[in-house]
Scaffold this motif. Sequence first.
Motif, PDB file in Angstrom:
ATOM      1  N   PHE A 359      12.712  -0.350   0.296  1.00 25.23           N
ATOM      2  CA  PHE A 359      13.325  -0.327   1.536  1.00 25.23           C
ATOM      3  C   PHE A 359      13.771   1.176   2.053  1.00 25.23           C
ATOM      4  N   VAL A 360      14.281   1.818   1.276  1.00 27.40           N
ATOM      5  CA  VAL A 360      14.876   3.264   1.753  1.00 27.40           C
ATOM      6  C   VAL A 360      13.919   3.989   2.405  1.00 27.40           C
ATOM      7  N   PRO A 361      12.945   4.301   2.007  1.00 24.14           N
ATOM      8  CA  PRO A 361      11.915   5.181   2.921  1.00 24.14           C
ATOM      9  C   PRO A 361      11.814   4.295   4.337  1.00 24.14           C
ATOM     10  N   ALA A 362      11.568   3.071   4.377  1.00 24.00           N
ATOM     11  CA  ALA A 362      11.358   2.469   5.888  1.00 24.00           C
ATOM     12  C   ALA A 362      12.465   2.905   6.685  1.00 24.00           C
ATOM     13  N   ILE A 363      13.778   3.334   6.364  1.00 24.88           N
ATOM     14  CA  ILE A 363      14.483   3.563   7.302  1.00 24.88           C
ATOM     15  C   ILE A 363      14.269   4.642   8.234  1.00 24.88           C
ATOM     16  N   PHE A 364      13.316   5.586   7.552  1.00 29.45           N
ATOM     17  CA  PHE A 364      12.996   6.867   8.270  1.00 29.45           C
ATOM     18  C   PHE A 364      11.701   6.671   9.017  1.00 29.45           C
ATOM     19  N   THR A 365      11.618   5.431   9.789  1.00 30.42           N
ATOM     20  CA  THR A 365      10.159   5.376  10.304  1.00 30.42           C
ATOM     21  C   THR A 365       9.697   6.289  11.451  1.00 30.42           C
ATOM     22  N   ASP A 366      10.578   7.180  11.858  1.00 27.24           N
ATOM     23  CA  ASP A 366      10.299   8.242  12.713  1.00 27.24           C
ATOM     24  C   ASP A 366       9.912   9.475  12.050  1.00 27.24           C
ATOM     25  N   ILE A 370       8.342  10.745   4.942  1.00 28.84           N
ATOM     26  CA  ILE A 370       9.216   9.861   4.202  1.00 28.84           C
ATOM     27  C   ILE A 370       9.027   8.445   4.514  1.00 28.84           C
ATOM     28  N   ALA A 371       8.642   7.905   5.324  1.00 29.34           N
ATOM     29  CA  ALA A 371       8.475   6.348   5.544  1.00 29.34           C
ATOM     30  C   ALA A 371       7.078   5.865   4.586  1.00 29.34           C
ATOM     31  N   LEU A 372       6.251   6.812   4.551  1.00 33.93           N
ATOM     32  CA  LEU A 372       5.049   6.477   3.787  1.00 33.93           C
ATOM     33  C   LEU A 372       5.317   6.326   2.549  1.00 33.93           C
ATOM     34  N   ILE A 373       6.121   6.717   2.055  1.00 34.80           N
ATOM     35  CA  ILE A 373       6.635   6.799   0.526  1.00 34.80           C
ATOM     36  C   ILE A 373       6.438   5.378   0.034  1.00 34.80           C
ATOM     37  N   SER A 374       6.914   4.374   0.736  1.00 37.86           N
ATOM     38  CA  SER A 374       6.773   2.901   0.578  1.00 37.86           C
ATOM     39  C   SER A 374       5.947   2.278   0.860  1.00 37.86           C
ATOM     40  N   PRO A 375       5.050   1.329   0.470  1.00 38.58           N
ATOM     41  CA  PRO A 375       4.111   0.780   0.796  1.00 38.58           C
ATOM     42  C   PRO A 375       4.417  -0.263   1.993  1.00 38.58           C
ATOM     43  N   LEU A 376       5.476  -0.860   2.164  1.00 37.26           N
ATOM     44  CA  LEU A 376       5.905  -1.551   3.013  1.00 37.26           C
ATOM     45  C   LEU A 376       5.913  -0.960   4.507  1.00 37.26           C
ATOM     46  N   THR A 377       5.832   0.290   4.512  1.00 38.91           N
ATOM     47  CA  THR A 377       5.753   1.021   5.830  1.00 38.91           C
ATOM     48  C   THR A 377       4.348   0.652   6.297  1.00 38.91           C
ATOM     49  N   GLU A 459      10.177  11.367  -8.074  1.00 43.18           N
ATOM     50  CA  GLU A 459      10.407  12.404  -7.118  1.00 43.18           C
ATOM     51  C   GLU A 459      10.096  12.042  -5.627  1.00 43.18           C
ATOM     52  N   LEU A 460       9.309  10.893  -5.472  1.00 43.74           N
ATOM     53  CA  LEU A 460       9.009  10.454  -4.151  1.00 43.74           C
ATOM     54  C   LEU A 460      10.374   9.840  -3.737  1.00 43.74           C
ATOM     55  N   VAL A 461      10.810   8.879  -4.434  1.00 42.20           N
ATOM     56  CA  VAL A 461      12.194   8.169  -4.226  1.00 42.20           C
ATOM     57  C   VAL A 461      13.191   9.081  -4.010  1.00 42.20           C
ATOM     58  N   ALA A 462      13.386  10.022  -4.725  1.00 44.63           N
ATOM     59  CA  ALA A 462      14.520  11.073  -4.861  1.00 44.63           C
ATOM     60  C   ALA A 462      14.503  11.977  -3.590  1.00 44.63           C
ATOM     61  N   ILE A 463      13.243  12.043  -2.981  1.00 46.65           N
ATOM     62  CA  ILE A 463      13.125  12.717  -1.514  1.00 46.65           C
ATOM     63  C   ILE A 463      13.701  11.867  -0.720  1.00 46.65           C
ATOM     64  N   ALA A 464      13.213  10.583  -0.792  1.00 45.90           N
ATOM     65  CA  ALA A 464      13.477   9.656   0.380  1.00 45.90           C
ATOM     66  C   ALA A 464      15.206   9.354   0.337  1.00 45.90           C
ATOM     67  N   PHE A 465      15.738   9.347  -0.776  1.00 42.83           N
ATOM     68  CA  PHE A 465      17.295   9.313  -1.015  1.00 42.83           C
ATOM     69  C   PHE A 465      18.087  10.344  -0.310  1.00 42.83           C
ATOM     70  N   LEU A 466      17.579  11.659  -0.853  1.00 40.75           N
ATOM     71  CA  LEU A 466      18.385  12.849  -0.494  1.00 40.75           C
ATOM     72  C   LEU A 466      17.930  13.364   0.854  1.00 40.75           C
ATOM     73  N   SER A 544      -0.290  14.169   1.778  1.00 42.62           N
ATOM     74  CA  SER A 544       0.783  13.822   3.063  1.00 42.62           C
ATOM     75  C   SER A 544       1.303  15.084   3.589  1.00 42.62           C
ATOM     76  N   ASP A 545       2.251  15.030   4.507  1.00 38.20           N
ATOM     77  CA  ASP A 545       2.934  16.009   5.171  1.00 38.20           C
ATOM     78  C   ASP A 545       4.278  16.425   4.572  1.00 38.20           C
ATOM     79  N   LEU A 546       4.409  15.923   3.352  1.00 36.25           N
ATOM     80  CA  LEU A 546       5.874  16.134   2.635  1.00 36.25           C
ATOM     81  C   LEU A 546       5.795  17.636   2.718  1.00 36.25           C
ATOM     82  N   GLU A 547       4.951  18.479   2.354  1.00 37.81           N
ATOM     83  CA  GLU A 547       5.522  19.947   2.481  1.00 37.81           C
ATOM     84  C   GLU A 547       6.044  20.464   3.954  1.00 37.81           C
TER      85      GLU A 547
END
Length: 623
Positions: A359-366, A370-377, A459-466, A544-547
């Motif tokens: 759920f949490v990464p889906a909050i940052f759909t814009d 970040i959003a692509l961390i979750s497969p539900l995105t 680490e991906l989940v931590a990025i989404a939360f933080l 990804s473009d996380l960097e």
Amino acid sequence: MEWDKLLRVARWEVTKNAGGLDRRTVAVMALSLIAMGGVAAIAVGGGGAGLDDGLYRVGADDASPFYDVAAADGTFVVRDPDPAAVERGEQELLFRGTRLVSVPRTPKERAALDEFRSSTERYNDRTLARDDNQTAAFPVSVTLVYREQAGADVLDPREDGGAAGSDSDSDDGASGGGTGDGGGSDGGASAGGSGGSLGEAGGGGASLSGLGARLTGEVQGGTPSDISPPFPFESLVLAFLYIVPMNFVIQAYGSSMLSERLNRRGELLLVTPASRADIIAGKTLPYLLGAVGVATAITATLRFGGLAPGGSPIAVLAVVPLALLFLAATFCGAMFARSFKELTFVTVTITVSLTSYAFVPAIFTDITPIALISPLTLVVMDLTGQAISPSAFAFSTLPPLVTALVLFGLGAGLYREEDMFTQRPIPLKVLDALSGRIRSRRSAAKMSVVLLPFVVVAELVAIAFLFVLDSVSLNVFGTNQTLGVLLILGVVAVVEEVAKSLHVYAGYDAARYERTVRSALGLGALSGLGFFLAEKGLLIARLSDLESLSIGQAALQGATPPAGVPLWAVALLFLLAPLVLHTVTAALSAVGATRGRTGYLAGLGAAVVVHFAYNLTVVTSLV
């Protein structure tokens, strides 16, 4: 793995558990699914009864123009105007014609007045929407197009050649265009909220046909009162539709696996010619097919029911790794738990953790990285008709898929008679699962590689939360850093050191290694080397473009050297230095593990401190 044996086990699992659910359980599950669908339909459509129905009482007679406003809004109850009722607190508002007679004094009366203003604005919009001359009713029409941001930097409004301060661009990445016939922007309608008029004025309606605008902020249009900042509420509802049925599936799956242990029925399978892989895959297959079948049914309903513009097999394929991760975590939990009560605790922990991950990464759909961390995105993007690149699909699905396979492998190590039917606490069962994969000293390097998917997902989940803390600036050693970066550095240090050392401690606990300093130093070097090679060979971060985000740079520091750095500096700073770091910190934990649990915790703590200091130095001085 032999398919005939696997399918035979799967068929036995289905027939054995066909009567495992009593009528009461089936009824509760059915009612829960119906309630879930109803809540989702109300949430997406924006209709249904609210908790504030009849909250405020308004005194107005039939001659007052505000009578119809209050009568049309369920939040208000219309009463005969009575000043004495206002004094007694039985009416919050009192109108005489168009004049507000009562003066709000209490917080509830002030809140009633604010809500009544909003209700009046929506009533005006609905009234104007029924006018035959829509151009006169709404002389101004606004369309916002939100441009996707590649990173956290603010876009330059002059980026596309437009002048600063023009009406066509804004510095938040949204471009707006308006058309009108002149005159005031209100056109006789009050600017209100986005609700109420959407269904009648053409702003959105009760279906998901406008999901592309309302979920991701891609396009939003209508009158000025219809424009509101994008919030991914509907995307969370869609994720809710896909994620909740998995909880029913894993409950049944975990109960079946634990029953094999508590009732010792698993012995019947262990003595058959089928291998452990055949047994585990056969018992898991029906539940995986059930989860995929539910996802397929939901996708087909949204697609062919006209509720979503998209919906293809890509949405179903994106759910498969997540379903496997739920099942794999539940399988390990069933292998660890000693009773159904303990399994319930484990299952709840798994549900909360993995649901947050989804759920949490889906909050940052814009913010796509970040959003692509979750497969539900991917599911939401496919349902809204957006294109999904192969790299984005791989970035979202590979980490949970590989992690699920590793979890099944660790749980399979306990699927044997000496472990299945023993009553040991969960922490000791975890150590047994790790030590069961240790064959020689070289297993230290192998296990560091095997556990790397856990590191990636954590680490991906931590990025989404933080990520939300990435705007809080701090001064660290004379450099400006954000709170999110500092926290992610700590998370990275803890997660990586645990992954490099826990299997070494499990080996010492199971007496697989010699308890000498020389042996510990060698094991630490092998563990650090294995982790280093796997980390540098991992391409998932490059997909990804996380960097492009500062917090992503901190978490993935060292993955990609900056441009312009000499080759010798790259070899020294991005190859040799991390190799030394991983071997030294792994050796500290290994030496501590030779002294037992207390020594291991002390060595692990020292390794975490060294790792964090290294990461902080890299971020503040080199990056």
